[in-house]
Design an enzyme around this catalytic site. Structure first.
Site, PDB file in Angstrom:
ATOM      1  N   LYS A 196       0.858  -1.194   0.000  1.00 19.65           N
ATOM      2  CA  LYS A 196       0.000   0.000   0.000  1.00 19.65           C
ATOM      3  C   LYS A 196       0.889   1.236   0.000  1.00 19.65           C
ATOM      4  O   LYS A 196       1.953   1.231   0.658  1.00 19.65           O
ATOM      5  CB  LYS A 196      -0.827  -0.077   1.287  1.00 19.65           C
ATOM      6  CG  LYS A 196      -1.863   0.991   1.526  1.00 19.65           C
ATOM      7  CD  LYS A 196      -2.586   0.669   2.848  1.00 19.65           C
ATOM      8  CE  LYS A 196      -3.720   1.591   3.168  1.00 19.65           C
ATOM      9  NZ  LYS A 196      -4.439   1.202   4.411  1.00 19.65           N
ATOM     10  N   SER A 242      -9.399   0.955   3.711  1.00 16.27           N
ATOM     11  CA  SER A 242      -8.680   1.865   2.840  1.00 16.27           C
ATOM     12  C   SER A 242      -7.632   1.164   1.967  1.00 16.27           C
ATOM     13  O   SER A 242      -7.144   1.776   1.022  1.00 16.27           O
ATOM     14  CB  SER A 242      -7.988   2.944   3.681  1.00 16.27           C
ATOM     15  OG  SER A 242      -7.035   2.346   4.549  1.00 16.27           O
ATOM     16  N   SER A 290      -9.061  -1.691   7.725  1.00 15.65           N
ATOM     17  CA  SER A 290      -8.622  -1.465   6.346  1.00 15.65           C
ATOM     18  C   SER A 290      -7.856  -2.598   5.686  1.00 15.65           C
ATOM     19  O   SER A 290      -7.608  -2.531   4.487  1.00 15.65           O
ATOM     20  CB  SER A 290      -7.785  -0.191   6.267  1.00 15.65           C
ATOM     21  OG  SER A 290      -8.631   0.906   6.285  1.00 15.65           O
TER      22      SER A 290
END
Ligand code: GLN
Length: 487
Positions: free
Chosen positions: A80, A155, A179
């Site tokens: 990420k 997320s 997330s």
């Protein structure tokens, strides 16, 4: 050749070891998938094509010279874009860090590289990991590979979508309130949020420091165990990482769950949960029972305070963490005549709407006069929530339930209603407030053929039982073998 991108870590490792495939072939296969599908999916913010191929050739040469193949040697991994990567832009999907190139790696990245991994790119996220849909990115929205009109969850949505559609072999996300688990559920992949302190947070951009935890997003449970073996453990650069021995998590695989006590919280199945999610998860419970587990109904009475508690504590910590983006030290600086105006301009141009909303809420609950009423009350509620879980663990080994109340929703469906979006986090937030380890694993499909995740929650530092349970369930089903059809 693009079939190679479908491999798991452990499958690719076997093939690299035996010389059936080269690391360059594997890397090229993943890059081909990215070329083919990422224009439609938007999983990536940055693709490290040249660096990845260059490292792949180097690793192939080393292997040819007799270097040992480690568990992650030559495996293309896509963190990420919130993990600092030396020399590779790290944006947090925010305009304020749009051109920020770190000078050092996060500890998790260093550990993956030491084990031989290849960084194939950086994946899309909600700005600073604030959101549940990956729509709060300053770049673009990521699409759910199972239905391109829907969100991948958030997320860490870019990571989950990339793993699901084989645009990388594995990924790392961050989980502050769900997330890792929630996008894993919406994309039908495995997400593991370790116990707070199990994995170093050093070099991962902070959202809410007492809640953030780093973990893997993978195609199956075995890969999650392999990744956790690599990234877990004390780090002298993160004083909140815990100095406890790291077991070999792969030893938890294949051990079965005969006699294991699994608690089902009554509150996780109330009217807020969609019927398709409920029936799918109930079927998974029966499967766990068939595998020899004992299902016990439990209660977590403070569940109704979880969303309010989290949405006071997380913004409070975020408002303190984000104060460093002032136009002076990092990233964007808007030119201005005076200092105060420079701060204001930088922040209002640099931060998106959701981040500004969190900073305002966080500053408000910390301001004198409101601090006791909101922040202190939330801290007290946090203790009560954690105590519910610890009390439940006196009688059960694992707690199980859904990950989210619904399957993936439509892009744009909730963007104008932040409170509704916050409520979709109801089933994941308590784990972070309590510092517990938890996983999401694929458990079938609900309405419109959309993936449903089964959430397993463990005792502090008992990732072994979590992995053992997840693996037993996974191996008795076919869900992890089914990939989205994207042509
Ligand atoms: N959806 C939650 C939030 O917006 C959790 C995000 C996360 O885990 N990073 O805060």
């Amino acid at each position: 050749m693009s079939e190679l991108a479908r491999l798991t870590i452990h499958e690719a490792n076997q093939k690299i070891k035996s010389g059936t495939i080269s690391v360059t072939e594997l890397t090229q296969a993943v890059l081909n998938k990215i070329d083919q599908l990422d224009p439609r999916l938007g999983c990536y913010i940055t693709v490290c094509r040249e660096q990845a191929l260059c490292r792949a050739r180097e690793i192939d040469n080393q292997i040819a010279k007799g270097s040992p193949v480690k568990t992650l040697t030559g495996i293309p991994i896509a963190p990420k874009d919130i993990y600092l990567t030396r020399g590779i832009r790290t944006t947090c999907a925010s305009n304020i860090l749009r051109d920020f190139v770190p000078t050092y790696n996060a500890t998790v990245i260093d550990r993956l590289l030491e084990q031989g991994a290849i960084l194939i790119g950086k994946t899309n996220l909600d700005e600073f990991a604030m959101g549940s849909s990956t729509e709060n990115s300053c770049f673009h929205c990521t699409k759910n590979p199972w239905d391109l009109s829907r969100v991948p969850g958030g997320s860490s949505g870019g990571s989950a979508a990339a793993v699901s559609a084989h645009l990388c072999i594995a990924s790392t996300g961050t989980d502050t309130g769900g997330s890792i688990r929630q996008p894993a559920a919406h994309c039908s992949v495995v997400g593991l949020k370790p116990t707070y302190g199990r994995v170093s947070r050093y070099g991962t951009v902070a959202y809410a420091s007492s809640l953030d935890q780093m973990g893997p997003i993978t195609k199956d449970v075995e890969d999650a165990a392999i990744m956790l073996n690599t990234i877990a453990g004390k780090d002298s650069k993160d004083s909140t990482s815990i100095d406890r021995p790291v077991p070999d998590y792969t030893l938890s695989l294949g051990r079965g769950i005969q006699g294991l006590k699994i608690g089902i919280p009554r509150e996780f199945f109330d009217s807020a949960i969609n019927a398709d999610v409920r029936t799918t998860v109930e079927t998974a419970m029966r499967q766990l029972e068939a595998l020899g587990a004992k299902i016990i109904e439990i209660t977590l009475p403070h569940t109704k305070y979880v969303v309010a508690t989290y949405y006071i504590i997380a913004p409070a910590e975020a408002s303190a963490n984000l104060a460093r983006y002032d136009g002076v030290r990092f990233g964007l600086r808007k030119k201005s005549a005076d200092l105060h105006d420079m701060y204001t301009q930088t922040k209002s141009h640099g931060f998106g709407a959701e981040v500004q909303r969190r900073i305002l809420a966080g500053t408000y609950v910390l301001s004198s006069g409101y601090y006791d009423a909101y922040y202190i009350s939330a801290q007290k509620a946090r203790t009560l929530i954690r105590n519910d879980y610890l009390a439940a663990f006196d009688t059960v080994d694992i707690i199980a339930g859904p990950v989210a109340p619904t399957t993936a929703f439509k892009l744009g469906e909730m963007t104008n209603d932040p409170l509704k979006m916050y409520l979709s986090d109801i089933l994941t937030l308590a784990v972070n407030l309590s510092g517990l380890p938890a996983m999401s694993i694929p458990c079938g499909f609900g309405d419109h053929n959309l993936p449903v995740g089964l959430q397993l929650i463990g005792k502090p530092f008992d990732e072994e039982t979590l992995i053992r349970t997840a693996h037993a369930y996974e191996q008795s089903t076919e869900w992890h073998r089914i990939s989205p059809e994207l042509g």
